[in-house]
Motif scaffolding. Sequence first.
Motif, PDB file in Angstrom:
ATOM      1  N   GLY A  35      -2.160  -2.265  -7.825  1.00 19.44           N
ATOM      2  CA  GLY A  35      -3.320  -1.486  -7.434  1.00 19.44           C
ATOM      3  C   GLY A  35      -3.146  -0.752  -6.126  1.00 19.44           C
ATOM      4  N   GLY A  36      -2.221  -1.199  -5.279  1.00 20.36           N
ATOM      5  CA  GLY A  36      -2.023  -0.540  -4.001  1.00 20.36           C
ATOM      6  C   GLY A  36      -0.751   0.263  -3.917  1.00 20.36           C
ATOM      7  N   ALA A  37       0.010   0.332  -5.013  1.00 19.15           N
ATOM      8  CA  ALA A  37       1.315   0.990  -4.983  1.00 19.15           C
ATOM      9  C   ALA A  37       1.232   2.410  -5.531  1.00 19.15           C
ATOM     10  N   GLY A  38       2.145   3.226  -5.099  1.00 18.85           N
ATOM     11  CA  GLY A  38       2.276   4.590  -5.599  1.00 18.85           C
ATOM     12  C   GLY A  38       3.688   5.081  -5.355  1.00 18.85           C
ATOM     13  N   ALA A  96       6.704  15.836  -6.252  1.00 17.29           N
ATOM     14  CA  ALA A  96       6.709  16.607  -5.009  1.00 17.29           C
ATOM     15  C   ALA A  96       8.020  17.371  -4.937  1.00 17.29           C
ATOM     16  N   TYR A  97       8.030  18.412  -4.118  1.00 14.98           N
ATOM     17  CA  TYR A  97       9.147  19.352  -4.161  1.00 14.98           C
ATOM     18  C   TYR A  97       9.624  19.712  -2.756  1.00 14.98           C
ATOM     19  N   ALA A  98      10.912  19.927  -2.659  1.00 13.10           N
ATOM     20  CA  ALA A  98      11.505  20.286  -1.375  1.00 13.10           C
ATOM     21  C   ALA A  98      11.407  21.778  -1.088  1.00 13.10           C
ATOM     22  N   SER A  99      11.246  22.599  -2.133  1.00 11.41           N
ATOM     23  CA  SER A  99      11.158  24.046  -1.934  1.00 11.41           C
ATOM     24  C   SER A  99      10.531  24.687  -3.161  1.00 11.41           C
ATOM     25  N   ALA A 100      10.003  25.874  -2.986  1.00  8.30           N
ATOM     26  CA  ALA A 100       9.579  26.763  -4.079  1.00  8.30           C
ATOM     27  C   ALA A 100       8.389  26.271  -4.884  1.00  8.30           C
ATOM     28  N   ALA A 101       7.859  25.119  -4.596  1.00  8.00           N
ATOM     29  CA  ALA A 101       6.726  24.591  -5.347  1.00  8.00           C
ATOM     30  C   ALA A 101       5.959  23.612  -4.478  1.00  8.00           C
ATOM     31  N   ALA A 102       4.748  23.297  -4.897  1.00  7.56           N
ATOM     32  CA  ALA A 102       3.890  22.356  -4.178  1.00  7.56           C
ATOM     33  C   ALA A 102       3.462  21.249  -5.140  1.00  7.56           C
ATOM     34  N   PRO A 103       3.155  20.060  -4.581  1.00  9.20           N
ATOM     35  CA  PRO A 103       3.056  19.712  -3.171  1.00  9.20           C
ATOM     36  C   PRO A 103       4.406  19.325  -2.581  1.00  9.20           C
ATOM     37  N   THR A 104       4.484  19.288  -1.267  1.00  8.30           N
ATOM     38  CA  THR A 104       5.627  18.722  -0.578  1.00  8.30           C
ATOM     39  C   THR A 104       5.522  17.204  -0.605  1.00  8.30           C
ATOM     40  N   VAL A 105       6.579  16.536  -0.181  1.00 12.16           N
ATOM     41  CA  VAL A 105       6.538  15.071  -0.130  1.00 12.16           C
ATOM     42  C   VAL A 105       5.424  14.578   0.796  1.00 12.16           C
ATOM     43  N   PRO A 106       5.282  15.090   2.037  1.00  5.69           N
ATOM     44  CA  PRO A 106       4.180  14.617   2.886  1.00  5.69           C
ATOM     45  C   PRO A 106       2.809  14.867   2.254  1.00  5.69           C
ATOM     46  N   GLU A 107       2.640  15.994   1.575  1.00  6.96           N
ATOM     47  CA  GLU A 107       1.361  16.273   0.927  1.00  6.96           C
ATOM     48  C   GLU A 107       1.092  15.278  -0.201  1.00  6.96           C
ATOM     49  N   ALA A 108       2.125  14.947  -0.970  1.00 10.97           N
ATOM     50  CA  ALA A 108       1.952  13.970  -2.044  1.00 10.97           C
ATOM     51  C   ALA A 108       1.648  12.585  -1.489  1.00 10.97           C
ATOM     52  N   ALA A 142      -5.019   8.910   0.051  1.00 13.28           N
ATOM     53  CA  ALA A 142      -6.445   9.170  -0.149  1.00 13.28           C
ATOM     54  C   ALA A 142      -6.987   8.433  -1.369  1.00 13.28           C
ATOM     55  N   ARG A 143      -6.107   8.060  -2.278  1.00 13.45           N
ATOM     56  CA  ARG A 143      -6.516   7.303  -3.463  1.00 13.45           C
ATOM     57  C   ARG A 143      -6.421   5.797  -3.232  1.00 13.45           C
ATOM     58  N   GLY A 144      -6.190   5.395  -1.984  1.00 11.86           N
ATOM     59  CA  GLY A 144      -6.147   3.985  -1.648  1.00 11.86           C
ATOM     60  C   GLY A 144      -4.803   3.321  -1.866  1.00 11.86           C
ATOM     61  N   ARG A 145      -3.762   4.115  -2.017  1.00 13.51           N
ATOM     62  CA  ARG A 145      -2.420   3.560  -2.210  1.00 13.51           C
ATOM     63  C   ARG A 145      -1.754   3.380  -0.851  1.00 13.51           C
ATOM     64  N   HIS A 146      -1.360   2.145  -0.545  1.00 16.50           N
ATOM     65  CA  HIS A 146      -0.796   1.875   0.779  1.00 16.50           C
ATOM     66  C   HIS A 146       0.671   1.444   0.727  1.00 16.50           C
ATOM     67  N   ARG A 147       1.216   1.224  -0.475  1.00 12.17           N
ATOM     68  CA  ARG A 147       2.655   0.955  -0.624  1.00 12.17           C
ATOM     69  C   ARG A 147       3.250   2.131  -1.378  1.00 12.17           C
ATOM     70  N   ILE A 148       3.695   3.147  -0.642  1.00 12.54           N
ATOM     71  CA  ILE A 148       4.137   4.396  -1.269  1.00 12.54           C
ATOM     72  C   ILE A 148       5.648   4.537  -1.109  1.00 12.54           C
ATOM     73  N   ALA A 149       6.327   4.593  -2.235  1.00 20.27           N
ATOM     74  CA  ALA A 149       7.781   4.763  -2.263  1.00 20.27           C
ATOM     75  C   ALA A 149       8.125   6.186  -2.671  1.00 20.27           C
ATOM     76  N   PRO A 161       6.892   6.805   3.610  1.00 19.70           N
ATOM     77  CA  PRO A 161       6.178   5.899   4.509  1.00 19.70           C
ATOM     78  C   PRO A 161       6.572   4.441   4.326  1.00 19.70           C
ATOM     79  N   TRP A 162       7.231   4.131   3.226  1.00 19.04           N
ATOM     80  CA  TRP A 162       7.639   2.745   2.961  1.00 19.04           C
ATOM     81  C   TRP A 162       9.124   2.721   2.622  1.00 19.04           C
ATOM     82  N   ILE A 163       9.498   2.811   1.372  1.00 16.69           N
ATOM     83  CA  ILE A 163      10.912   2.800   0.991  1.00 16.69           C
ATOM     84  C   ILE A 163      11.269   4.104   0.293  1.00 16.69           C
TER      85      ILE A 163
END
Length: 250
Positions: free
Chosen positions: A130-133, A169-181, A187-194, A214-216
Amino acid sequence: MTASASPAPVLVAVGHGSRDPRARAALARLLDRVRELRPGLDARLAHIELNAPLLDDTLAELAADGGGDAVLVPLLLAPGHHVTHDLPAAVAAAPTLRARIADPLGAHPLLVEALADRLAEAGWTPGDPGGAGVVLASAGSRDPRSGAVIRRIAALLGERLGGVPVVPAYASAAAPTVPEAVRALTARGRHRIAVASCFTAPGLFATRAAADAPWIAADPLGAHPALARLVLHRYDHARTTLPVRELAAV
């Protein structure tokens, strides 16, 4: 006497190329695995740019050796300019070579197996779903078909991980970027994000994506055994179903 069987087409695995010296080494190890799985197959590594041998040079060498058959297997995840333009142009520049172009690696269970294994190696565990993404980081392309393929890979990976949300997420030419994703998952309550690295080899984009985890962060796919099997799957499908010189439908 019966005629001897025709030799299998040469497998030309085509990487993008990178200034990161680890990239060529990783793809060379992948080709070693391919040869282990298919002893006797002539499997060669080529690059679109930046690394030797370049694809144009590899095809010219094959043509100079008397032509014959070749299957180009893009070590790329989805359709884009390199698959739809660069590879056909390289084949057209070697008119004496009978060549087929296989599909990109794409949304295949073997690719998803490799992605999941790389996440596990980085420390992913199925606890607290429930907390992973997961952010599925890839290069990005302006070709809308590319985005559709990456979204399908993300959906398959989410299923493989037991229903965990996986956001492309995408490094170029498309959205979202990794930080945006990452922010969207937070924002959806996921705190273990790989971050899952949807790259075949190390390079600038893969390094940047990992730095934003932010995690692994998983390693690129590299010489994973499932990726080697997928390369052979794409090769076999192209050589048995595609007319010579026709680009695989994606």
